[in-house]
Design an enzyme around this catalytic site. Sequence first.
Site, short mmCIF file in Angstrom:
data_model
loop_
_atom_site.label_atom_id
_atom_site.label_comp_id
_atom_site.label_asym_id
_atom_site.label_seq_id
_atom_site.Cartn_x
_atom_site.Cartn_y
_atom_site.Cartn_z
N ASP A 159 50.00 25.86 42.89
CA ASP A 159 51.00 26.12 41.85
C ASP A 159 51.77 27.42 42.05
O ASP A 159 52.79 27.62 41.40
CB ASP A 159 50.33 26.16 40.47
CG ASP A 159 49.55 27.45 40.25
OD1 ASP A 159 48.64 27.76 41.05
OD2 ASP A 159 49.85 28.16 39.28
N ASN A 182 51.47 31.97 46.65
CA ASN A 182 50.48 32.12 47.71
C ASN A 182 49.91 30.78 48.19
O ASN A 182 49.05 30.75 49.07
CB ASN A 182 49.34 33.05 47.28
CG ASN A 182 48.57 32.55 46.07
OD1 ASN A 182 49.00 31.64 45.36
ND2 ASN A 182 47.41 33.14 45.82
N SER A 222 41.73 30.05 47.43
CA SER A 222 42.18 30.88 46.32
C SER A 222 42.39 32.32 46.76
O SER A 222 41.81 32.77 47.75
CB SER A 222 41.13 30.83 45.20
OG SER A 222 41.38 31.79 44.20
N GLY A 223 43.17 33.04 45.99
CA GLY A 223 43.33 34.47 46.22
C GLY A 223 42.18 35.28 45.66
O GLY A 223 42.09 36.48 45.91
N LYS A 278 46.41 31.18 53.21
CA LYS A 278 45.55 30.01 53.00
C LYS A 278 45.68 28.99 54.12
O LYS A 278 44.68 28.39 54.55
CB LYS A 278 45.86 29.36 51.65
CG LYS A 278 45.52 30.24 50.46
CD LYS A 278 45.79 29.53 49.14
CE LYS A 278 45.53 30.44 47.96
NZ LYS A 278 45.72 29.74 46.67
N ASP A 292 43.73 25.03 45.18
CA ASP A 292 43.84 26.33 44.53
C ASP A 292 43.08 26.24 43.21
O ASP A 292 42.82 25.14 42.71
CB ASP A 292 45.32 26.65 44.31
CG ASP A 292 45.53 27.87 43.43
OD1 ASP A 292 45.02 28.94 43.80
OD2 ASP A 292 46.19 27.75 42.38
N MET A 293 42.74 27.39 42.62
CA MET A 293 41.96 27.35 41.38
C MET A 293 42.82 27.62 40.14
O MET A 293 43.13 26.72 39.39
CB MET A 293 40.80 28.34 41.48
CG MET A 293 39.72 27.90 42.47
SD MET A 293 38.84 26.41 41.99
CE MET A 293 37.68 27.08 40.80
N ASP A 294 43.24 28.87 39.93
CA ASP A 294 43.98 29.23 38.72
C ASP A 294 45.31 28.49 38.65
O ASP A 294 46.10 28.51 39.59
CB ASP A 294 44.23 30.73 38.67
CG ASP A 294 42.94 31.53 38.61
OD1 ASP A 294 42.09 31.19 37.77
OD2 ASP A 294 42.78 32.48 39.40
#
Length: 268
Positions: free
Chosen positions: A218, A221, A44-45, A195, A9-11
């Site tokens: 984190d 999602n 990622s979303g 995902k 995931d990114m953020d």
Amino acid sequence: MSIKMIAVDMDGTFLDDQKEYNRERFEVLFRQLQEKGIKFVVASGNQYDQLKSFFPELHGEMSFVSENGANIIVEGEDYYNAKLPMEKVLEVLAGIKKLEPTVTIVCGKKSAYVSKEISEDIFNSAKFYYPSIKKLEQLEDITQENDEILKIALSFSAIGIDAKLADLSNVLAGEMTPVSSGHGDIDLIIPGVHKAHGLAKLSEEWKIDPAEIAAFGDSGNDIEMLEHAGASFAMANAQEKVKQASKEIIGSNNQESVLDTIELLLQA
């Protein structure tokens, strides 16, 4: 089993709170992953156009499970995208109005869409996550855009977000699935298109067993992805339910914890 795919995931996970990461260190690790034949996947979303901007030199060599699994790009080529029927989009827009989200973004393959009534500050904030974005007279005009709709993104106050998730579940009645993406943001996804669904498609393509996947996340999602992967890592800053879904908790997103763990996986 050895690891053959790493999904991040990114953020709040790969990126620190300043939306950055150690690029020099990552490139060294990325080349080591390539040498060992380990696939690196950004899950990622966010919109693909935003995600690839974080990897200006490398995005053509990696894969992206973007829009929470609704849009998959493999080494610069379209691989898969889900599609929400337009009549469902209009039904959902009508249903969520009474919950009064502060922002509603309809996310399409070509662009994201917002109402022209959005404030300039909020529009500029949304543009960070959705660089390809367009204002419409009203969101219902989406029917004229000839686009494939992937998901709908909402923002609320971060206070009472669990109650909002419950309210959305009642309003949507299974037509779409609300998932938290952190900081008061909620994505409405096509049921089953998350995902983990995206990783499963890539796993089938690459003949990788779920036990051979390492995933990092984190937020809400990320839960399906973390449960799907054989090795799953929640950040120290993760939501509690995300930590419960993971096999291991590592440091925060501000400590290069994902890169530290990738390094350990490479050594193993």
